[in-house]
Design a protein around this motif. Structure first.
Motif, short mmCIF file in Angstrom:
data_model
loop_
_atom_site.label_atom_id
_atom_site.label_comp_id
_atom_site.label_asym_id
_atom_site.label_seq_id
_atom_site.Cartn_x
_atom_site.Cartn_y
_atom_site.Cartn_z
N LYS A 48 0.82 -1.22 0.00
CA LYS A 48 0.00 0.00 0.00
C LYS A 48 0.86 1.27 0.00
O LYS A 48 0.32 2.38 -0.04
CB LYS A 48 -0.92 0.01 1.23
CG LYS A 48 -1.82 -1.22 1.37
CD LYS A 48 -2.79 -1.34 0.20
CE LYS A 48 -3.73 -2.54 0.43
NZ LYS A 48 -4.65 -2.72 -0.72
N PRO B 119 3.45 4.23 -1.26
CA PRO B 119 3.55 4.97 -2.52
C PRO B 119 4.55 4.35 -3.51
O PRO B 119 4.34 4.42 -4.72
CB PRO B 119 4.01 6.36 -2.07
CG PRO B 119 3.55 6.47 -0.65
CD PRO B 119 3.64 5.09 -0.09
N GLU B 120 5.62 3.75 -2.99
CA GLU B 120 6.64 3.17 -3.86
C GLU B 120 6.10 2.05 -4.71
O GLU B 120 6.59 1.79 -5.82
CB GLU B 120 7.82 2.65 -3.01
CG GLU B 120 8.62 3.70 -2.31
CD GLU B 120 7.97 4.18 -1.01
OE1 GLU B 120 8.49 5.13 -0.41
OE2 GLU B 120 6.93 3.61 -0.61
N VAL C 152 2.41 1.55 -5.01
CA VAL C 152 1.14 2.00 -5.60
C VAL C 152 1.37 2.77 -6.90
O VAL C 152 0.49 2.83 -7.76
CB VAL C 152 0.34 2.85 -4.57
CG1 VAL C 152 -0.89 3.47 -5.20
CG2 VAL C 152 -0.06 1.97 -3.38
N LYS C 153 2.56 3.32 -7.08
CA LYS C 153 2.86 3.98 -8.36
C LYS C 153 2.85 2.97 -9.51
O LYS C 153 2.65 3.33 -10.66
CB LYS C 153 4.20 4.70 -8.29
CG LYS C 153 5.41 3.78 -8.22
CD LYS C 153 6.70 4.58 -8.15
CE LYS C 153 7.92 3.66 -8.10
NZ LYS C 153 9.19 4.41 -7.99
N TYR C 154 3.10 1.69 -9.18
CA TYR C 154 3.02 0.63 -10.18
C TYR C 154 1.60 0.06 -10.27
O TYR C 154 1.10 -0.19 -11.36
CB TYR C 154 3.99 -0.51 -9.85
CG TYR C 154 5.45 -0.11 -9.90
CD1 TYR C 154 6.00 0.41 -11.07
CD2 TYR C 154 6.26 -0.26 -8.79
CE1 TYR C 154 7.33 0.78 -11.12
CE2 TYR C 154 7.60 0.10 -8.84
CZ TYR C 154 8.13 0.62 -10.00
OH TYR C 154 9.45 0.98 -10.05
N ASN C 155 1.00 -0.17 -9.12
CA ASN C 155 -0.36 -0.73 -9.10
C ASN C 155 -1.23 0.09 -8.17
O ASN C 155 -1.15 -0.04 -6.94
CB ASN C 155 -0.34 -2.19 -8.64
CG ASN C 155 -1.73 -2.82 -8.66
OD1 ASN C 155 -2.71 -2.17 -9.00
ND2 ASN C 155 -1.81 -4.08 -8.31
N PRO C 156 -2.09 0.95 -8.71
CA PRO C 156 -2.94 1.79 -7.88
C PRO C 156 -3.92 1.00 -7.02
O PRO C 156 -4.48 1.53 -6.07
CB PRO C 156 -3.68 2.67 -8.90
CG PRO C 156 -3.60 1.91 -10.19
CD PRO C 156 -2.30 1.18 -10.15
N ASP D 69 10.32 0.01 -19.57
CA ASP D 69 9.82 -0.12 -18.19
C ASP D 69 8.29 -0.17 -18.15
O ASP D 69 7.65 0.39 -17.25
CB ASP D 69 10.33 1.01 -17.30
CG ASP D 69 11.82 0.88 -16.99
OD1 ASP D 69 12.35 -0.25 -17.10
OD2 ASP D 69 12.46 1.89 -16.66
N TRP E 293 -0.34 -4.84 -14.15
CA TRP E 293 -0.81 -5.56 -12.96
C TRP E 293 -2.06 -6.34 -13.34
O TRP E 293 -2.53 -6.25 -14.47
CB TRP E 293 -1.07 -4.61 -11.78
CG TRP E 293 -1.78 -3.34 -12.09
CD1 TRP E 293 -1.24 -2.19 -12.60
CD2 TRP E 293 -3.18 -3.06 -11.88
NE1 TRP E 293 -2.21 -1.23 -12.72
CE2 TRP E 293 -3.41 -1.73 -12.30
CE3 TRP E 293 -4.26 -3.81 -11.40
CZ2 TRP E 293 -4.66 -1.12 -12.23
CZ3 TRP E 293 -5.50 -3.20 -11.32
CH2 TRP E 293 -5.70 -1.88 -11.73
#
Length: 222
Positions: free
Chosen positions: A45, A47-48, A50-54, A68, A72
């Motif tokens: 959960k 930020p590091e 969630v930037k990949y998977n909200p 890159d 998900w």
């Protein structure tokens, strides 16, 4: 490319959905680094991640060879991997009809197997036992197994004449159900013989065996 591996796979030491992606990456001979997030520390959960998977769930995959590119949802990742990297269709469908069937089974796995098995596992291990919920999800899990068994009674694989991502998508949750949810005394082979034979055949594949043994070892220390 600055990364040591082509892919970074964000997963969890024992949660099942990351392992289906790891199996497919291994089957395709693709190099990846598997990063385990600590759920107790809420790293999924943070930020590091969630930037990949909200949605704040695992898995998430970063393809460093494709600018890159991030994806998900586990079955979406499987489709991406075979569309881009399985040009020989070694573990994916070839004809339009078989591709449609492959997608059908991936949707069934995502909408049926995963949620029902997951809810049963949660209610069985919850501090407060709710018999009605446990019984409901037990029956739904058995229904999913029955669907697989019925289809596999007449064929070896879900799609075509080989193991595809349609089959692979079911492996980790089935493995969890057989060992943790249903328990060792459940007459699995007798109740669902075709399904059990199919699962056993897949577990003998080196990529499957290696990844599921890795999860089993990590589970011992969980």
């Amino acid at each position: 490319m600055s990364h040591g591996k082509q892919f970074t796979l964000y997963a969890h030491r024992t949660a099942v959905n990351g392992y289906k992606v790891a199996i497919v990456l291994s089957e395709l001979g693709l190099e990846y680094e598997m990063i385990y997030l600590d759920f107790d520390k809420k790293e999924h959960k943070a930020p590091e991640f969630v930037k990949y998977n909200p949605n704040g769930r695992i898995p998430a995959l970063v393809d460093h060879a494709n600018n890159d590119f991030v994806l998900w949802e586990s079955n979406a990742i499987l489709l991406y991997l075979v569309h881009r990297y399985d040009k020989g269709h070694n573990i994916s469908a070839f004809t339009d009809a078989d591709k449609a069937l492959q997608d059908q089974w991936l949707f069934f796995q995502a909408s049926g197997q995963g949620p029902y098995y997951g809810q049963w596992a949660w209610f069985v291990s919850a501090p407060e036992k709710i018999p009605l919920a446990i019984e409901r999800y037990k029956k739904e899990t058995e229904r999913v197994l029955s669907v697989l068994d019925t289809v596999l009674t007449g064929q070896k694989w879900l799609v075509g004449d080989k193991m595809t991502i349609a089959d692979i998508s079911f492996i980790p949750w089935n493995d969890l159900a057989f060992h943790r949810i249903l328990g060792p005394d459940y007459p699995l082979g007798e109740t669902f013989p075709a399904m059990f034979k199919w699962h056993t055949a897949m577990m003998s594949h080196p990529a499957v065996k290696t990844n599921m043994e890795k999860r089993a070892e990590l589970l011992k220390s969980a």
